[in-house]
Each structure stands twice: as structure tokens, then as C-alpha cells.
Design a protein around this motif. Structure first.
Motif, PDB file in Angstrom:
ATOM      1  N   SER A  27       0.847  -1.176   0.000  1.00 41.65           N
ATOM      2  CA  SER A  27       0.000   0.000   0.000  1.00 41.65           C
ATOM      3  C   SER A  27       0.887   1.232   0.000  1.00 41.65           C
ATOM      4  N   ASN A  29       0.629   5.490   0.389  1.00 37.29           N
ATOM      5  CA  ASN A  29      -0.237   6.604   0.761  1.00 37.29           C
ATOM      6  C   ASN A  29       0.440   7.928   0.462  1.00 37.29           C
ATOM      7  N   CYS A  35      -4.890   6.732   0.418  1.00 33.62           N
ATOM      8  CA  CYS A  35      -4.318   5.613  -0.315  1.00 33.62           C
ATOM      9  C   CYS A  35      -4.227   5.954  -1.798  1.00 33.62           C
ATOM     10  N   SER A  38      -2.889   0.394  -3.921  1.00 34.21           N
ATOM     11  CA  SER A  38      -2.708  -0.794  -3.093  1.00 34.21           C
ATOM     12  C   SER A  38      -2.856  -2.023  -3.971  1.00 34.21           C
ATOM     13  N   SER A  48      -5.135   3.002   5.642  1.00 37.73           N
ATOM     14  CA  SER A  48      -4.092   3.802   4.996  1.00 37.73           C
ATOM     15  C   SER A  48      -3.629   4.967   5.857  1.00 37.73           C
TER      16      SER A  48
END
Length: 107
Positions: A27, A29, A35, A38, A48
Motif C-alpha cells: 500500500s 499513501n 491511499c 494498493s 491507509s
């Protein structure tokens, strides 16, 4: 904006190939905790912001100790580890399964 998204997607695809193919998910961010991208089992956008907060808090601990290195955070469970680190203001979290070899060394 589309260009950056394509570049980020390519980066994540590259991170999940080769010797890192065993990663369960990743993931990424933005600095606000949203986010951007992902993949795999890290697709829940609910967490996130937590990863972004963790890297910021860890960075505060490092600077209080006079250290300027970016810390690597490890969240470990019995079946997997989540490694979280900040890169250029972006929190990146990777979920790595625990292998049988790791479990044997823990005993």
C-alpha cells in the motif's frame, strides 16, 4: 495526474515481482494519508491513514533522539509482518508472510 498514477502503479508492480514475489500486498499513501495505490491483501483503504500516522510518530521519536534516519516500522503477528516506511513523504506498507523457516528460528 494520470502519468503519476501510471508511474506509481509500475513501481508497485516491480516491488511485487522477482525476489519480492512472496509479498502478500503493498500500500502506498500520499502525505495526507490517502491511499494512492494498493495491491494484494493490502487493499483496505481503511488502514491507509494509520500507516501514515505511524511513520510520522516514528520520525518524531527518531528526531528526539538526535537521529535523522527514516525509521522502518515492523508490525509482527504469528502469520505475517507488515513493514512500514516513509519514502519522500509517502508511507509505504508491505505485508510479508512468515515462512516455516522463520517460525523454526523463533522457537
Amino acid at each position: 495526474m494520470q502519468q503519476k498514477s501510471t508511474q506509481t502503479s509500475r513501481l508497485v508492480d516491480n516491488l511485487l515481482t522477482g525476489d519480492r514475489a512472496e509479498l502478500e500486498g503493498i500500500s502506498c499513501n500520499d502525505p495526507s494519508g490517502l491511499c494512492l495505490l494498493s495491491k494484494g491483501t493490502m487493499t483496505s483503504a481503511n488502514n491507509s491513514g494509520i500507516y501514515t500516522t505511524l511513520v510520522r510518530l516514528a520520525a518524531q521519536l527518531q528526531t528526539q533522539q538526535g537521529n535523522v534516519e527514516v525509521p522502518l516500522i515492523s508490525i509482527e503477528t504469528k502469520s505475517y509482518s507488515i513493514m512500514v516506511k516513509e519514502y519522500d513523504g509517502h508511507a509505504v506498507a508491505m505485508k510479508v508472510p512468515r515462512t516455516a523457516a522463520n517460525d523454526e528460528t523463533d522457537e
